[in-house]
Scaffold this motif. Structure first.
Motif: not given
Length: 190
Positions: A72-74, A78-79, A114-118, A172-173
């Motif tokens: 999710k964070g990745l 990307d977005s 997770f809706g990954v598009k990358f 998000d670190s």
């Protein structure tokens, strides 16, 4: 390479034909990106040279890991940063016995959960003697291999490995995002 120079190189090569276009693009490609891998969803080959001049985040992933929610964070990274030149690249691996599915099952899980598009690539090994060539090179250049799933390598616009990050470093670190933004602010190299 400046975006205009890269565009000129690509357009010039395209006018000369597909073989010349590939040769021109690969000539401008940093060595770390001189690899082709099958895509996760359809297993068609994809040359990583298309990410030349971008800031690239390479991550080994797994569907059944405590760190899996990092997808999710990745995807959010990307977005948020794609238009500024970020390319997040996911490499599923069963090296830690937490990615047992087929490429299609992994692709379906990533998209539906997770809706990954990358860009995601076919499952491969990321450590040891059977590691895929990109991860072998990343290990050699950085001096580190993935210790677990969701290990991250940040590559600058110049094609040099900037840093590697453990699975504990979330997308998000603050320190990670600070370095990512610094790399995105760097001019493209010629």
């Amino acid at each position: 390479m400046h975006s205009r120079s890269l565009l000129f190189t690509i357009l010039t090569a395209a006018a000369l034909g597909p073989a010349a276009a590939l040769a021109q693009t690969e000539a401008a490609c940093p060595p770390i990106l001189h690899h082709t891998f099958p895509r996760l969803q359809d297993e068609k080959p994809q040359n990583l040279c298309q990410y030349s001049g971008k800031v690239v985040l390479v991550v080994n992933t797994a569907s059944f890991c405590g760190f899996t929610p990092q997808y999710k964070g990745l995807e959010a990274l990307d977005s948020k940063y794609r238009a500024r030149g970020l390319a997040v690249l996911g490499f599923p691996s069963n090296d830690f016995a937490q990615e047992t599915g087929s490429n299609k099952e992994i692709a379906d899980f990533c998209e539906s959960t997770f809706g990954v598009k990358f860009p995601m690539f076919a499952k491969s090994s990321v450590r040891g003697p059977d590691a895929n060539p990109l991860f072998k090179e990343l290990a050699q250049v950085s001096g580190t291999t993935p210790k677990w799933n969701f290990y991250k390598y940040l590559i600058g616009r110049d094609g040099k490995v900037v840093e590697s990050y453990s699975s504990m470093t979330t997308p998000d670190s603050k320190d990670f995002v600070r370095e990512l933004e610094k790399q995105l602010a760097a001019p493209q190299v010629q």
